[in-house]
Design a protein around this motif. Structure first.
Motif, PDB file in Angstrom:
ATOM      1  N   LYS A   2       0.624  -1.057   0.148  1.00  0.00           N
ATOM      2  CA  LYS A   2      -0.112  -0.036  -0.159  1.00  0.00           C
ATOM      3  C   LYS A   2       1.090   1.290  -0.133  1.00  0.00           C
ATOM      4  CE  LYS A   2      -3.773  -2.329   0.392  1.00  0.00           C
ATOM      5  NZ  LYS A   2      -4.758  -2.270  -0.835  1.00  0.00           N
ATOM      6  N   GLU A   4       1.786   4.369   1.391  1.00  0.00           N
ATOM      7  CA  GLU A   4       1.978   4.607   2.910  1.00  0.00           C
ATOM      8  C   GLU A   4       2.895   5.642   3.236  1.00  0.00           C
ATOM      9  OE1 GLU A   4       2.099   0.935   5.324  1.00  0.00           O
ATOM     10  OE2 GLU A   4       0.155   0.317   5.033  1.00  0.00           O
ATOM     11  N   LEU A  13      -3.348   7.870   3.101  1.00  0.00           N
ATOM     12  CA  LEU A  13      -4.172   6.874   2.069  1.00  0.00           C
ATOM     13  C   LEU A  13      -4.481   7.612   0.609  1.00  0.00           C
ATOM     14  CD1 LEU A  13      -6.906   4.427   3.630  1.00  0.00           C
ATOM     15  CD2 LEU A  13      -4.237   3.977   2.996  1.00  0.00           C
ATOM     16  N   GLN A  39      -5.543   7.154   6.993  1.00  0.00           N
ATOM     17  CA  GLN A  39      -6.339   5.737   7.147  1.00  0.00           C
ATOM     18  C   GLN A  39      -7.324   5.934   8.317  1.00  0.00           C
ATOM     19  OE1 GLN A  39      -3.839   2.380   8.703  1.00  0.00           O
ATOM     20  NE2 GLN A  39      -5.089   1.168   7.172  1.00  0.00           N
ATOM     21  N   ASN A  74      -3.957   4.649  -2.321  1.00  0.00           N
ATOM     22  CA  ASN A  74      -3.189   3.764  -1.928  1.00  0.00           C
ATOM     23  C   ASN A  74      -1.830   3.566  -2.754  1.00  0.00           C
ATOM     24  OD1 ASN A  74      -5.142   2.752  -0.232  1.00  0.00           O
ATOM     25  ND2 ASN A  74      -6.114   1.304  -1.460  1.00  0.00           N
ATOM     26  N   GLY A 169     -10.371  -0.751   1.476  1.00  0.00           N
ATOM     27  CA  GLY A 169      -9.853  -0.031   2.673  1.00  0.00           C
ATOM     28  C   GLY A 169     -10.604   1.531   2.655  1.00  0.00           C
ATOM     29  N   THR A 201     -11.902   3.722   5.877  1.00  0.00           N
ATOM     30  CA  THR A 201     -11.673   5.131   5.499  1.00  0.00           C
ATOM     31  C   THR A 201     -12.968   5.624   4.598  1.00  0.00           C
ATOM     32  OG1 THR A 201      -9.215   4.985   5.532  1.00  0.00           O
ATOM     33  CG2 THR A 201     -10.487   7.046   4.664  1.00  0.00           C
TER      34      THR A 201
END
Length: 239
Positions: A2, A4, A13, A39, A74, A169, A201
């Motif tokens: 992901k 991050e 995110l 997130q 992402n 997510g 989220t």
């Protein structure tokens, strides 16, 4: 892996950097938008009709492309994503619309199952997950009904269940209570709150000031394609 980046322990995110969406004829749906969403956040996108709320939403899942600037969701650079990559981006997102977009000739179970079948989940996994999300939105007893046999509020719950089927997510909601009465809207918000509390989220475009004021979360207010206010726990007056 992901996308991050850590800011004081928070995981980033979604990120917009100087994003412009020019529709031509001097109409800017996005005018140098810069924002980050971490997130686990629940973020309202508010503003009058034509302010750029839906453009903001559509840019995230590449329904429309940016004219310039950078968008990351992402691990995807959405601003330069290829057509081949778009379906993979969207698999990591759940999207809920104002008009539900259910397939009328499929049952409630089949509508949700379809979202998993197109990504080639095994039949036993599909059945298990559909039953899980139907229970989550309180509609397990309506699995064999068709969309025209249930209420608007129930149809929106099915749409949420379908969006959550692949355990995204990020859940994107574009005016999810726009066609619903106040009591039904409250039911939908309670479901979204629970989804958010479970770690998803949520980014929600809305003109429903009552919802924004009663369910306090971060507010991004947009006007003429620009973010004019970014306030944690802020309210909203829909003029």
């Amino acid at each position: 892996m992901k996308y991050e980046k850590y800011f004081g322990g928070k995981v980033l995110l979604i990120e917009f950097k100087n994003v412009v969406k020019d529709y031509g004829n001097e109409v800017l749906g996005a005018d140098r938008l810069s924002v980050r969403i971490d997130q686990g956040e629940f973020v309202y996108i508010v503003g009058p009709s034509g302010a750029g709320k839906t453009t903001f939403i559509k840019l995230m899942y590449h329904e429309v492309g940016a004219t310039s600037g950078e968008i990351r969701v992402n691990d995807y650079d959405v601003s330069s994503i290829t057509n081949k990559e778009v379906p993979f981006l969207r698999r990591e997102l759940g999207v809920v619309f104002q008009d539900f977009k259910l397939l009328p000739r499929l049952t409630i179970f089949e509508n949700i199952a379809y979202a998993l079948q197109v990504i080639e989940k095994k039949p036993e996994e599909v059945e298990k997950r559909v039953n899980e999300v139907l229970k989550q939105v309180g509609l397990k007893d309506k699995a064999q009904n068709f969309p025209n046999e249930i209420s608007g509020g129930e149809q929106q719950r099915v749409a949420i269940a379908r969006a959550m089927a692949n355990r995204p997510g990020i859940l994107i909601a574009d005016e999810p209570t726009g066609n619903l009465d106040p009591d039904t809207s409250e039911e939908i918000m309670e479901i979204l709150e629970k989804i958010n509390q479970d770690g998803t989220t949520i980014v929600m475009a809305t003109h429903n000031s009552n919802m924004v004021n009663e369910h306090k979360h971060r507010v991004l207010e947009i006007s003429a394609g620009k973010i004019i206010r970014d306030q944690e726990g802020g309210g909203y007056e829909n003029e």
